[in-house]
Design an enzyme around this catalytic site. Structure first.
Site, PDB file in Angstrom:
ATOM      1  N   TYR A   1       0.820  -1.216   0.000  1.00  0.00           N
ATOM      2  CA  TYR A   1       0.000   0.000   0.000  1.00  0.00           C
ATOM      3  C   TYR A   1       0.855   1.267   0.000  1.00  0.00           C
ATOM      4  O   TYR A   1       0.440   2.290  -0.533  1.00  0.00           O
ATOM      5  CB  TYR A   1      -1.006  -0.028   1.172  1.00  0.00           C
ATOM      6  CG  TYR A   1      -2.134  -0.984   0.877  1.00  0.00           C
ATOM      7  CD1 TYR A   1      -3.176  -0.615   0.024  1.00  0.00           C
ATOM      8  CD2 TYR A   1      -2.132  -2.282   1.377  1.00  0.00           C
ATOM      9  CE1 TYR A   1      -4.188  -1.497  -0.294  1.00  0.00           C
ATOM     10  CE2 TYR A   1      -3.142  -3.184   1.069  1.00  0.00           C
ATOM     11  CZ  TYR A   1      -4.172  -2.780   0.222  1.00  0.00           C
ATOM     12  OH  TYR A   1      -5.173  -3.658  -0.113  1.00  0.00           O
TER      13      TYR A   1
ATOM     14  N   ASN B   1     -12.888   2.892  -5.769  1.00  0.00           N
ATOM     15  CA  ASN B   1     -11.479   3.268  -5.804  1.00  0.00           C
ATOM     16  C   ASN B   1     -11.053   3.862  -4.465  1.00  0.00           C
ATOM     17  O   ASN B   1     -11.794   4.632  -3.853  1.00  0.00           O
ATOM     18  CB  ASN B   1     -11.218   4.278  -6.923  1.00  0.00           C
ATOM     19  CG  ASN B   1     -11.548   3.697  -8.284  1.00  0.00           C
ATOM     20  OD1 ASN B   1     -11.657   2.481  -8.415  1.00  0.00           O
ATOM     21  ND2 ASN B   1     -11.714   4.540  -9.275  1.00  0.00           N
TER      22      ASN B   1
ATOM     23  N   HIS C   1     -14.815   1.217  -0.620  1.00  0.00           N
ATOM     24  CA  HIS C   1     -13.662   0.361  -0.296  1.00  0.00           C
ATOM     25  C   HIS C   1     -12.588   1.123   0.487  1.00  0.00           C
ATOM     26  O   HIS C   1     -11.437   0.692   0.535  1.00  0.00           O
ATOM     27  CB  HIS C   1     -13.059  -0.248  -1.568  1.00  0.00           C
ATOM     28  CG  HIS C   1     -13.902  -1.339  -2.143  1.00  0.00           C
ATOM     29  ND1 HIS C   1     -13.666  -1.931  -3.359  1.00  0.00           N
ATOM     30  CD2 HIS C   1     -15.003  -1.966  -1.651  1.00  0.00           C
ATOM     31  CE1 HIS C   1     -14.588  -2.859  -3.602  1.00  0.00           C
ATOM     32  NE2 HIS C   1     -15.411  -2.892  -2.585  1.00  0.00           N
TER      33      HIS C   1
ATOM     34  N   GLY D   1     -16.269   2.099 -15.633  1.00  0.00           N
ATOM     35  CA  GLY D   1     -14.929   1.542 -15.428  1.00  0.00           C
ATOM     36  C   GLY D   1     -14.841   0.495 -14.338  1.00  0.00           C
ATOM     37  O   GLY D   1     -13.850   0.434 -13.622  1.00  0.00           O
TER      38      GLY D   1
ATOM     39  N   SER E   1     -15.398  -3.795 -13.572  1.00  0.00           N
ATOM     40  CA  SER E   1     -15.552  -5.080 -14.261  1.00  0.00           C
ATOM     41  C   SER E   1     -16.819  -5.805 -13.842  1.00  0.00           C
ATOM     42  O   SER E   1     -17.196  -6.799 -14.443  1.00  0.00           O
ATOM     43  CB  SER E   1     -14.340  -5.969 -13.980  1.00  0.00           C
ATOM     44  OG  SER E   1     -14.220  -6.188 -12.589  1.00  0.00           O
TER      45      SER E   1
ATOM     46  N   LEU F   1     -14.353   0.506 -21.092  1.00  0.00           N
ATOM     47  CA  LEU F   1     -13.512   0.314 -22.266  1.00  0.00           C
ATOM     48  C   LEU F   1     -14.069  -0.803 -23.144  1.00  0.00           C
ATOM     49  O   LEU F   1     -14.006  -0.748 -24.369  1.00  0.00           O
ATOM     50  CB  LEU F   1     -12.095  -0.039 -21.794  1.00  0.00           C
ATOM     51  CG  LEU F   1     -10.952   0.110 -22.753  1.00  0.00           C
ATOM     52  CD1 LEU F   1     -10.892   1.504 -23.336  1.00  0.00           C
ATOM     53  CD2 LEU F   1      -9.645  -0.239 -22.047  1.00  0.00           C
ATOM     54  N   GLU F   2     -14.621  -1.805 -22.491  1.00  0.00           N
ATOM     55  CA  GLU F   2     -15.175  -2.968 -23.201  1.00  0.00           C
ATOM     56  C   GLU F   2     -16.294  -3.545 -22.338  1.00  0.00           C
ATOM     57  O   GLU F   2     -16.394  -3.183 -21.159  1.00  0.00           O
ATOM     58  CB  GLU F   2     -14.080  -4.006 -23.431  1.00  0.00           C
ATOM     59  CG  GLU F   2     -13.388  -4.413 -22.149  1.00  0.00           C
ATOM     60  CD  GLU F   2     -12.056  -5.111 -22.382  1.00  0.00           C
ATOM     61  OE1 GLU F   2     -11.625  -5.215 -23.533  1.00  0.00           O
ATOM     62  OE2 GLU F   2     -11.481  -5.553 -21.385  1.00  0.00           O
TER      63      GLU F   2
END
Ligand code: OAD
Length: 237
Positions: free
Chosen positions: A54, A93, A110, A177, A179, A204-205
């Protein structure tokens, strides 16, 4: 309009912070074992190794800047408020790039890398330097109790009551952004659908749960997010 946005590592990727899972195998968790670095057991076993991981991420963060996606989301917060609406900005994030871009209210589910928490007195302190096992807590003065103020695997994410309250009350849910592979955030889209809330993915995908979204927009966040925010303001005039 009330908009609920959840962001993930993809929103900060173009700021140089990297992501966790990438199809080409370059993500953080392909190079580092999360079970050795991001669990309470790992910290008990080898706090020095967890601190070192970290500390490196904290140094990387302090050398990074917000990108156009963070800036567009701060603009969205202000613009919605001016129109009588609001933005709930939730992020998985642990960086502070939304805040540095000007966002006034960010729910870090988080935790936050630039904070340390003392397991002895329970207090959380701002922490920008390297953190080590011998550092005393700025509040209680005791050594050996400070840990990164981040949520590890097996721990309960933060702010969940406030998050679900805002999600259930939103007109539009947008995932940016991420998953869609880590719960509870991965389940927000199905919760929104159950409530009849419109859903949109910007990535992005296609993510793991792309088929659950009403609208899908693909491209780098630094381009796709500002373009989407511009459209929201045109539609909300
Ligand atoms: P992931 O690394 O799992 O996913 C990142 C997502 O961002 C992927 O879907 C990519 O396609 C997308 N992406 C990459 N670059 C992008 C770009 N320039 N623009 C837009 N999208 C881009 O990250 P998260 O979903 O945030 O938790 O991961 C969730 C949690 O898993 C993290 O908070 C972390 C991790 O383990 C803990 O450490 C507890």
């Amino acid at each position: 309009m009330k908009i609920f946005v959840i962001t993930g590592a993809g929103v900060s990727a173009e700021s140089g912070l990297g992501t966790f899972r990438d199809k080409d195998g370059t993500g953080l968790w392909a190079r580092f074992d999360p079970m050795k670095l991001a669990t309470p057991e790992a910290f008990r076993r080898d706090p020095g190794e967890v601190h070192a991981f970290y500390n490196a991420r904290r140094r990387n963060l302090l050398a990074s800047e917000p990108n156009a996606a963070h800036i567009a989301l701060a603009r969205l917060e202000t613009g919605l408020a001016e129109r009588g609406g609001n933005l709930t900005l939730v992020t998985q994030n642990i960086d502070d790039l939304h805040e540095r871009a000007g966002a006034a209210r960010v729910l870090h589910t988080h935790g936050e890398l630039l904070k340390a928490r003392c397991v002895i007195c329970g207090e959380t302190s701002l922490w920008k330097d390297d953190l080590g096992v011998d550092d005393p807590c700025p509040r209680c003065g005791k050594k050996g109790g400070l840990r990164p103020h981040v949520v590890w695997f097996g721990e309960v994410p933060l702010h969940l009551d406030e998050i679900y309250g805002a999600l259930n009350d939103a007109d539009l849910f947008v995932a940016i952004g991420t998953s869609g592979s880590v719960y509870p955030a991965a389940g927000f889209v199905s919760q929104a659908r159950r409530r009849g809330i419109r859903t949109c993915e910007i990535n992005l995908e296609p993510s793991d749960n792309a088929d659950q979204f009403d609208e899908r927009r693909y491209g780098p966040a630094s381009e796709a997010v500002p373009a989407w925010v511009d459209e929201i303001f045109v539609a909300d005039r």
